[in-house]
Write an enzyme that holds these catalytic residues in place. Structure first.
Site, short mmCIF file in Angstrom:
data_model
loop_
_atom_site.label_atom_id
_atom_site.label_comp_id
_atom_site.label_asym_id
_atom_site.label_seq_id
_atom_site.Cartn_x
_atom_site.Cartn_y
_atom_site.Cartn_z
N ASN A 1 0.87 -1.19 0.00
CA ASN A 1 0.00 0.00 0.00
C ASN A 1 0.90 1.23 0.00
O ASN A 1 1.48 1.58 1.02
CB ASN A 1 -0.90 -0.03 1.25
N LYS B 1 0.10 4.27 -0.22
CA LYS B 1 -0.51 5.45 0.40
C LYS B 1 -0.24 6.68 -0.50
O LYS B 1 -0.20 6.53 -1.72
CB LYS B 1 -0.01 5.62 1.84
N HIS C 1 -9.51 1.39 5.13
CA HIS C 1 -8.20 1.49 5.80
C HIS C 1 -8.34 2.40 7.03
O HIS C 1 -9.12 3.36 7.00
CB HIS C 1 -7.15 2.06 4.84
N GLU D 1 -6.63 4.74 8.10
CA GLU D 1 -6.42 6.17 7.82
C GLU D 1 -7.66 6.79 7.19
O GLU D 1 -7.98 7.95 7.45
CB GLU D 1 -5.17 6.33 6.92
N GLU E 1 -5.18 -4.92 10.61
CA GLU E 1 -4.12 -3.95 10.83
C GLU E 1 -4.36 -3.24 12.16
O GLU E 1 -5.15 -2.29 12.23
CB GLU E 1 -4.12 -2.90 9.71
N GLY F 1 2.95 2.10 10.74
CA GLY F 1 3.92 3.17 10.57
C GLY F 1 4.67 3.53 11.84
O GLY F 1 5.35 4.55 11.91
N SER G 1 3.79 -2.38 10.11
CA SER G 1 5.25 -2.48 10.23
C SER G 1 5.82 -3.83 9.78
O SER G 1 6.79 -4.33 10.33
CB SER G 1 5.70 -2.16 11.66
O1 LIG Z 1 -1.14 0.74 6.91
C1 LIG Z 1 -0.38 -0.14 6.47
C2 LIG Z 1 -0.66 -0.84 5.21
O2 LIG Z 1 -1.95 -0.55 4.76
C3 LIG Z 1 0.85 -0.51 7.22
O3 LIG Z 1 1.78 0.47 7.05
P1 LIG Z 1 3.30 0.23 7.55
O4 LIG Z 1 3.72 -1.08 6.91
O5 LIG Z 1 4.06 1.41 7.05
O6 LIG Z 1 3.25 0.11 9.03
#
Ligand SMILES: O=C(CO)COP(=O)(O)O
Length: 252
Positions: free
Chosen positions: A9, A11, A95, A97, A167, A173, A213
């Site tokens: 992803n 983003k 997601h 976010e 997740e 992150g 992560s």
């Molecule tokens: O939100 C994520 C994937 O959709 C995870 O992000 P990270 O792998 O950067 O922690």
């Protein structure tokens, strides 16, 4: 046997030329395997170009979100019909976010999941608890509720074919990965919710990714767990070599 789904992803990262370079560096190196599916979830602006560039390869392209309506007065949004028209086969839905910054709710996640199936798009439905919820021992309650609402009204066949991404918000992150055992416990719980609310066959078929992560150094351990069927990866999916290492791990 369930096929692992390794999805990067991106983003809100990469310019068009960076996206093209990544695709050119990876698309012919995806091992043709019946053990894993490799997907890049790209910014909407690049989807058309990246779908064209990956035609005939084992690298698939996903949208990071979509609307649930076919068309209409929703400025700035992208419909499932539009995604389908440019050949997009997967869409990330709900997601954390999007839930946090763009008012995505369990209800819109459910509508979008239905809409994705209507247009032949495989939904990658995200669920996960916050740190506060985990510390209050509410992980199963929160995640179970999200799964139940996301799947409302879907047929057992549809549920077998969708992808869930567990997740934990506190692991995204932050560099804090859930331990493989912690992640597996929740993924097994999710599978059980699917079994109880939908059917045993749907629970057997549905793929459940872990995200938060994930990187080449910890992916093997996560994927060795019985109920983890892949990874949804942010940061470590941005470099071609790192993404390829993750796909390689999923294809073993
Ligand atoms: O939100 C994520 C994937 O959709 C995870 O992000 P990270 O792998 O950067 O922690």
């Amino acid at each position: 046997m369930r096929k692992n789904v390794i999805a990067g992803n991106w983003k809100m990262n990469k310019t068009l030329s960076e996206a093209e370079d990544f695709i050119e560096a990876t698309k012919t190196k995806i091992p043709s395997s019946d053990k894993a599916e490799a997907i890049v979830c790209a910014p909407a602006l690049y989807l058309t170009e990246l779908v064209k560039r990956t035609e005939g390869t084992d690298l698939k392209i996903a949208a990071q979100t979509m609307h649930y309506e076919e068309n209409g007065a929703f400025t700035g949004e992208i419909s499932p019909a539009a995604l389908k028209s440019v050949g997009v086969e997967y869409a990330v839905i709900g997601h954390s976010e999007r839930r946090e910054y763009y008012n995505e709710t369990d209800e819109t996640v459910n509508k979008k999941t239905h809409a994705a199936f209507k247009y032949g798009i495989t939904p990658i439905v995200c669920i996960g608890e916050t740190l506060e919820e985990r510390e209050a021992d509410k992980t199963n309650e929160v995640v179970g509720g999200q799964v139940e609402k996301a799947l409302e009204g879907l047929s057992a066949d549809q549920v077998s074919n969708l992808i869930l991404a567990y997740e934990p918000v506190w692991a995204i992150g932050t560099g804090k990965t859930a331990t493989a055992q912690q992640a597996n416990e929740v993924c097994a719980f999710i599978r059980n919710v699917v079994k109880e609310k939908v059917s045993a066959e749907a629970a057997e078929g549905v793929r459940i990714q872990y995200g938060g992560s994930v990187k080449p150094a910890n992916v093997d351990e996560l994927l060795s767990e019985s109920d983890i069927d892949g990874a949804l990866v942010g940061g470590a999916s941005l470099e071609a070599d790192s993404f390829l290492a993750l796909v390689e791990a999923g294809s073993k």
